[in-house]
Design an enzyme around this catalytic site. Structure first.
Site, PDB file in Angstrom:
ATOM      1  N   GLU A   1       0.805  -1.221   0.000  1.00 17.33           N
ATOM      2  CA  GLU A   1       0.000   0.000   0.000  1.00 17.33           C
ATOM      3  C   GLU A   1       0.840   1.274   0.000  1.00 17.33           C
ATOM      4  O   GLU A   1       0.450   2.279  -0.596  1.00 17.33           O
ATOM      5  CB  GLU A   1      -0.965   0.000   1.187  1.00 17.33           C
ATOM      6  CG  GLU A   1      -2.263  -0.773   0.945  1.00 17.33           C
ATOM      7  CD  GLU A   1      -2.115  -2.278   1.012  1.00 17.33           C
ATOM      8  OE1 GLU A   1      -1.026  -2.754   1.368  1.00 17.33           O
ATOM      9  OE2 GLU A   1      -3.091  -2.996   0.729  1.00 17.33           O
TER      10      GLU A   1
ATOM     11  N   HIS B   1     -12.083  -5.149   8.653  1.00 15.26           N
ATOM     12  CA  HIS B   1     -12.499  -4.929   7.265  1.00 15.26           C
ATOM     13  C   HIS B   1     -13.836  -4.196   7.184  1.00 15.26           C
ATOM     14  O   HIS B   1     -14.540  -4.307   6.195  1.00 15.26           O
ATOM     15  CB  HIS B   1     -12.633  -6.269   6.521  1.00 15.26           C
ATOM     16  CG  HIS B   1     -11.348  -6.834   6.006  1.00 15.26           C
ATOM     17  ND1 HIS B   1     -10.343  -7.267   6.829  1.00 15.26           N
ATOM     18  CD2 HIS B   1     -10.892  -7.046   4.742  1.00 15.26           C
ATOM     19  CE1 HIS B   1      -9.337  -7.732   6.093  1.00 15.26           C
ATOM     20  NE2 HIS B   1      -9.638  -7.611   4.833  1.00 15.26           N
TER      21      HIS B   1
HETATM   22  C1  LIG Z   1      -2.710  -4.567   3.865  1.00 16.17           C
HETATM   23  C2  LIG Z   1      -3.664  -5.407   3.107  1.00 16.17           C
HETATM   24  N1  LIG Z   1      -3.763  -5.239   1.783  1.00 16.17           N
HETATM   25  C3  LIG Z   1      -4.624  -5.957   1.048  1.00 16.17           C
HETATM   26  C4  LIG Z   1      -5.422  -6.893   1.646  1.00 16.17           C
HETATM   27  C5  LIG Z   1      -6.447  -7.673   0.823  1.00 16.17           C
HETATM   28  N2  LIG Z   1      -6.035  -9.037   0.666  1.00 16.17           N
HETATM   29  C6  LIG Z   1      -6.507 -10.004   1.457  1.00 16.17           C
HETATM   30  S1  LIG Z   1      -5.842 -11.477   1.113  1.00 16.17           S
HETATM   31  C7  LIG Z   1      -4.892 -10.832  -0.114  1.00 16.17           C
HETATM   32  C8  LIG Z   1      -3.979 -11.694  -0.882  1.00 16.17           C
HETATM   33  C9  LIG Z   1      -2.919 -12.259  -0.020  1.00 16.17           C
HETATM   34  O1  LIG Z   1      -2.097 -13.066  -0.757  1.00 16.17           O
HETATM   35  P1  LIG Z   1      -1.085 -14.056  -0.065  1.00 16.17           P
HETATM   36  O2  LIG Z   1      -0.230 -13.335   0.899  1.00 16.17           O
HETATM   37  O3  LIG Z   1      -0.393 -14.769  -1.150  1.00 16.17           O
HETATM   38  O4  LIG Z   1      -1.990 -15.032   0.788  1.00 16.17           O
HETATM   39  P2  LIG Z   1      -3.075 -16.071   0.308  1.00 16.17           P
HETATM   40  O5  LIG Z   1      -4.390 -15.360   0.372  1.00 16.17           O
HETATM   41  O6  LIG Z   1      -2.709 -16.518  -1.056  1.00 16.17           O
HETATM   42  O7  LIG Z   1      -3.014 -17.161   1.308  1.00 16.17           O
HETATM   43  C10 LIG Z   1      -5.117  -9.471  -0.238  1.00 16.17           C
HETATM   44  C11 LIG Z   1      -4.461  -8.619  -1.233  1.00 16.17           C
HETATM   45  C12 LIG Z   1      -5.307  -7.043   3.046  1.00 16.17           C
HETATM   46  N3  LIG Z   1      -6.064  -7.887   3.723  1.00 16.17           N
HETATM   47  N4  LIG Z   1      -4.417  -6.298   3.741  1.00 16.17           N
END
Ligand SMILES: Cc1ncc(C[n+]2csc(CCOP(=O)(O)OP(=O)(O)O)c2C)c(N)n1
Ligand SMILES: Cc1ncc(C[n+]2csc(CCOP(=O)(O)OP(=O)(O)O)c2C)c(N)n1
Ligand SMILES: [Mg+2]
Ligand SMILES: [Mg+2]
Lengths: 325, 344, 344, 325
Positions: free
Chosen positions: D61, D130
């Site tokens: 971000e 959220h």
């Molecule tokens: C600071 C922040 N940015 C964006 C999000 C939205 N978000 C939730 S899960 C996700 C993807 C996460 O990817 P990864 O770390 O690969 O974990 P996975 O969901 O694949 O287990 C995002 C972008 C968030 N929760 N927090």
């Protein structure tokens, strides 16, 4: 017996008092150990308590507060320093989204006895990124307690209370107050959070102030006295828990309210005080609900400008006169 | 040497008679000497109480700003920190506006609203000095991205300290720069300390920037940040690559600050030998001697020194003579319409 | 196989007759199967509208939680993400409280205040599920620091995804963990995607965690996250090292989620062949077959399956039968005094 | 001609309208390109404008807002998406300390025409991390404009205005409104920032609402009508610039004020509206200044609890009745 010490030295004294008493109190932050802190407010702690309990960190504000939070969850009582309150923005997720919500989200499984100390406010010509008064940011977050002492005695008493409190406490030290002196009694000092102090009784108007604005409000009250206006001055000391009783009772007597804060104009804590009074004492009011604030601009660095924009004694006097008319 | 020392009039030092190589050397020396002179004066003015607030000097670190300043194109962008006098001057920002800003006067580059930590001269590509550790690295990416999509060939150079490599914004910025192949050069001025704490005490690797380059798919580059020639060369290479679409670089330049972290700091936490060792490598006299050894005329150097001294004097006088900003000025330039109104 | 398939009663599957090695295998299979069964049911309940909000399943990724769950000591700490059902169950948290929490019932582990994304069972060392990317890595450090200074020998394990390696908190946490030599194991579950975007599109290096380990003075470790034996082994090693004062580890476990990122996502952005390839490596049937090949009795496996199915059923019934949280409960547990008062 | 579209589709339509018009508008964020955004509010943009102008980013971000800021300084007009407004905390330094202060600190050398779009607020059972309504955080920061539309038409008109505005604008899309529909006229829609809309005239009380609270305030007004209370409903639409004129004039007529906000109790924007009225219309008031807010607790995830705590039509009716008594 009492001693005259600075607000700065009171910080180290308050911390030392609690670290002596409770071995689970740990202190961490940038340059806080051998260097004694950016403002030299924690001098001597490293020497007394050693590198285990007084820890230098990298420039990693999220890592600092994360360490504090995880440690608080698991048996320590950490005190974390964020050098300037402006830098809370770099770890705001920890401050606003993790620390205050975790006890609630876990329905009380997790308790977070931690303190975040930080140097807040303007007046030192540090410019817009090192001068913000952001105690209103913290007040807006459910789950944070918010403290801002105005004098050395309260620094010790409220810091002790904050450290002993089982919940997360934001402890705002007003940086322009560091060199100011005040009387401090000998021995242990421990206050209660959420208790405002009426520093001066008055009949015509209630002036509510915090931290650096307290001495200015007091000076303004003296001047107002000379022109026949009797002002009651309340030092809030804490924004959460908020001693609404003291404020509301005072306003019910004086019928007029002036708040004096360093926050920029919009949604500062003064707005909250005004709103509480506007809901609960509306029929007692005999004058406009008045806020004295910093204008809604970033704080300029030049001394000629900065002095003009932090609420001055003159501006408080003027606003109070208007409120009382 | 002092800037007022007599110049040998017999040696020919006019630019027409210097080789292109020598012109680079003189350019570098001119940068070094101007920055040094300015900051020594600034320090004096702080001590006299004429500069309020705080300030962070680059005394001892000038070769980095100098080398990059000379390697950049006029329309390139610089992003600097609170320790940004050097980098702002190195882009050609006139001393007067910088000195005025330090003194909080109306003639300051930021009209007195910025101060020592926020020097900016967009006209000279000095896109701002940022006082929150790490914040400007992502912002520098943005300028580089814009240059990339506008197709202007402009390169962005972003300066920061060793301590800055441990904050999250560093990581996010480096990763994005590589993923987007941005024309940006990140320059870590490793002066061995964050504020008062040795960088080694708080960092998982020995070379805080270079040892992390591979984490962003970048080459590990360490240079002697006290050697203007070396800095100029590495700067030219990295900037050239960025301009040609070759993407970002991360350069770690080892250096040392002569004084403390900021005005209030005497710097006593540093071992005497360490200070002495680095003072012996002071880039200003060292480079002067090197140029003399290379046969550069004494007069050419002295002329630079005289001019710098005069500029510093003039800037000081102008700043002292300038009025403080008008109170109304505080209500200007919050918004693009020039004002500060938040209500109707 | 389905959990209700008939069990061959002739084979002897009682724990007394299994070797220590086989006990580990059965433990791993039990973890795998329980998590799988729970999440398949949870998915059905989402689709029936009984679980509100969102939810993120680990279907396909169970081997990682399983391997670590088996390698951890009862008093060790786990920090998980919004995709944390598996990790919470793997610590022994009873299914009933987890299912209750998903359904927003009073019997949930968090009394309905947390939901799918915030499962916590401190009693079982499941120190919380965090929904802000990266936030829990620094917090995990804190628990590890506390264990270190309290001298308890507890180790903290922190799970997160590939996408999380690009946020600043990752960088800050890894650096501090190494500098303070903390007993913490960081486990990157690389399932190749952040939400819908392939991790390779937004990351400067091929292996988002392992290629960054050296930036924190750590060893680069990549393992097959679909192989419970491999995960168990690497987990045991890393946890053992941490417990012995050897400091942090960063482990990248390659895996794949069978479904979409969250409830709303059909996962159609992924190539069919990729999905098929990984489904063929589904850890649950694969590991079952491996154990059979190793001579583990069918009955031992079936008993695990029957028990898991019964637990899922019981948890579902209990959750469905449980009342929603009382409205007054919303005003409890903001503060340690149990209440929510901010004024006197 | 008019069309009935969702609030969600209005976002893509507004963005497309401006991206067609102005080639310097770029859009970036996590999963915003091929995936069309976490809330599918930007579907079709990638297909129409391609990968140069519609950019996926890492989960970074600070890098997102840094890219937007640096690009805005140097000729682009970026629109950055922060998927949930809660995540603003992870880049709060950019939002609160860099972007809003740089024009001022440079005395106007730098201009920052950028928009930060984000999904704000509760109601979807997403839990405390959220679901926050944080438009008050942004309002507290000098140098930010703050917009929060309540309906599809305003989404387009205000988004266009935000993108054309030369200053940084925080654009809060209330996530519970995404599926709601509204009439949208054909052709270009461009509004002016800082203009509130009086949705319903009334004599007894002024109800000021924003975003998701607007439909609830309207429904409450209908109910109040039935019990003989005539409520004027104002949709603020922007917190900065703030249309105080519309509010103050209305309260001067009705003599009573109720604000309805999703912010937690302390220092929400309602406190600012109350304070302005309490200072400027005190002599016109005929009832307590009343705020309806979410209680000062983190938002619980269970549907049974969440529904109870976001200001409901019932609570607005009840509070308004009390204010009018
Ligand atoms: C600071 C922040 N940015 C964006 C999000 C939205 N978000 C939730 S899960 C996700 C993807 C996460 O990817 P990864 O770390 O690969 O974990 P996975 O969901 O694949 O287990 C995002 C972008 C968030 N929760 N927090
Ligand atoms: C986020 C943040 N944390 C802390 C500070 C306080 N601070 C100012 S300068 C400094 C040291 C920076 O060290 P380094 O990056 O090495 O730069 P140097 O000052 O040595 O040039 C610190 C900690 C800050 N300005 N911002
Ligand atoms: Mg340094
Ligand atoms: Mg992933």
């Amino acid at each position: 017996m009492a001693e005259l010490i600075t607000y700065r030295d009171a910080v180290a004294r308050g911390l030392a008092q609690e670290m002596r008493r409770d071995p689970s109190v740990y202190f961490l932050g940038e340059d806080v150990a051998a260097a004694g802190g950016g403002f030299k407010a924690t001098k001597g702690l490293f020497e007394e308590f050693g590198p285990e309990r007084v820890r230098d960190t990298p420039i990693s504000e999220e890592a600092i507060l994360g360490a504090a939070m995880g440690a608080a969850m698991t048996g320590l009582k950490p005190v974390a320093e964020i050098m300037f309150s402006d830098f809370l923005a770099t770890c705001w997720d920890l401050v606003a989204v993790e620390i205050p919500k975790t006890r609630y989200m876990t329905d009380g499984q997790v308790t977070l006895p931690l303190v975040i100390r930080t140097a807040n406010g303007g007046g030192l010509r540090f410019g817009a990124q090192h001068s913000q008064a952001v105690e209103n940011w913290a007040m807006a977050i459910p789950g944070l307690k918010v403290v801002a002492p105005s004098n050395p005695r309260d620094v010790i008493g409220l810091l002790a209370a904050a450290i002993r409190d089982p919940d997360p406490v934001m402890f705002f030290e007003q940086k322009s107050l560091y060199p100011t002196k005040g009387e401090v009694p000998d021995g242990e000092i421990v206050d209660e959070l959420g208790v405002a102090r009426t520093l001066r009784a008055g009949q015509d108007v209630t002036i509510v102030a915090l931290a650096s604005m307290v001495p200015r409000a007091m000076a303004a009250a003296e001047e107002l006295d000379e022109i026949g206006i009797s002002a009651e001055v309340i030092d809030l000391r804490c924004l959460v828990p908020l001693d609404t009783r003291t404020v509301v009772e005072s306003v019910k007597r004086t019928s007029r309210l002036v708040t004096v804060e360093e926050n920029p104009r919009l949604v500062g804590w003064g707005a909250e005080i005004v709103s509480i009074v506007g809901e609960e004492c509306i029929w007692h009011l005999d004058g406009p609900l008045t806020r004295v604030t910093t204008p809604h601009i970033p704080l300029p660095s030049a001394d000629a400008l900065e002095d003009e924009f932090l609420p001055s004694v003159d501006r408080i006097v003027e606003a109070t006169q208007k409120a009382v008319q | 040497m002092s800037a007022t020392e007599t110049v040998e009039p017999t040696e020919d030092s006019s630019p027409e008679h210097t080789s292109p190589e020598e012109q680079v050397w003189l350019g570098l020396y001119r940068q070094l000497f101007r920055i040094r002179s300015f900051e020594e004066r600034a320090y004096r003015l702080f001590m006299e109480g004429l500069v309020k607030g705080t300030s962070h000097l680059s005394l001892g670190q000038e070769a980095i700003a100098a080398g990059f300043g000379e390697a950049m194109r006029a329309d390139d962008y610089t992003f600097a920190t609170y320790r940004g006098h050097a980098h702002t001057l190195a882009r050609g920002t006139p001393m007067t506006g910088v000195m005025g800003e330090l003194l909080g006067r109306a003639n300051g580059v930021c009209g007195g609203k910025g101060g020592s930590m926020h020097l900016t001269s967009v006209e000279h590509g000095a896109m701002g000095s940022y006082a929150i550790i790490g914040a400007h690295l992502p912002i520098a990416n943005g300028a580089a991205w814009s240059a990339q999509v506008r197709g202007t060939g402009q390169v962005t150079v972003c300066f920061f300290g060793d301590g800055t490599t441990n904050i999250g914004a560093f990581h996010e910025a480096l990763n994005l720069a590589k993923v987007w192949n941005l024309p940006v050069v990140f320059v870590c001025e490793n002066n061995l300390y964050m504020e008062y704490t040795p960088i080694g005490d708080v960092t998982a690797v020995e070379h805080p920037a270079a040892d992390r380059a591979s984490a962003y798919g970048l080459e590990s580059i360490i240079v002697d940040g006290n050697d203007p020639d070396v800095v100029f060369e590495v700067a030219s290479t990295a900037i050239g690559r960025a301009r040609d679409g070759g993407g970002p670089s991360l350069i770690e330049a080892k250096t040392y600050r002569h004084g403390g972290h900021s005005r209030a700091d005497p710097g006593t936490y540093r071992p005497d030998e360490e200070v002495a060792e680095w003072r012996a490598r002071d880039p200003v006299p060292t480079y002067r001697q090197r140029l003399r050894d290379r046969g550069v005329a004494e007069g050419a150097l002295a002329a630079i020194e005289t001019e710098a001294a005069a500029d510093v004097d003039a800037a000081t006088e102008a700043a002292k003579a300038a009025p403080p900003p008008a109170v109304e000025a505080a209500y200007t330039n919050v918004w693009a319409d020039g004002g500060a109104a938040w209500r109707n």
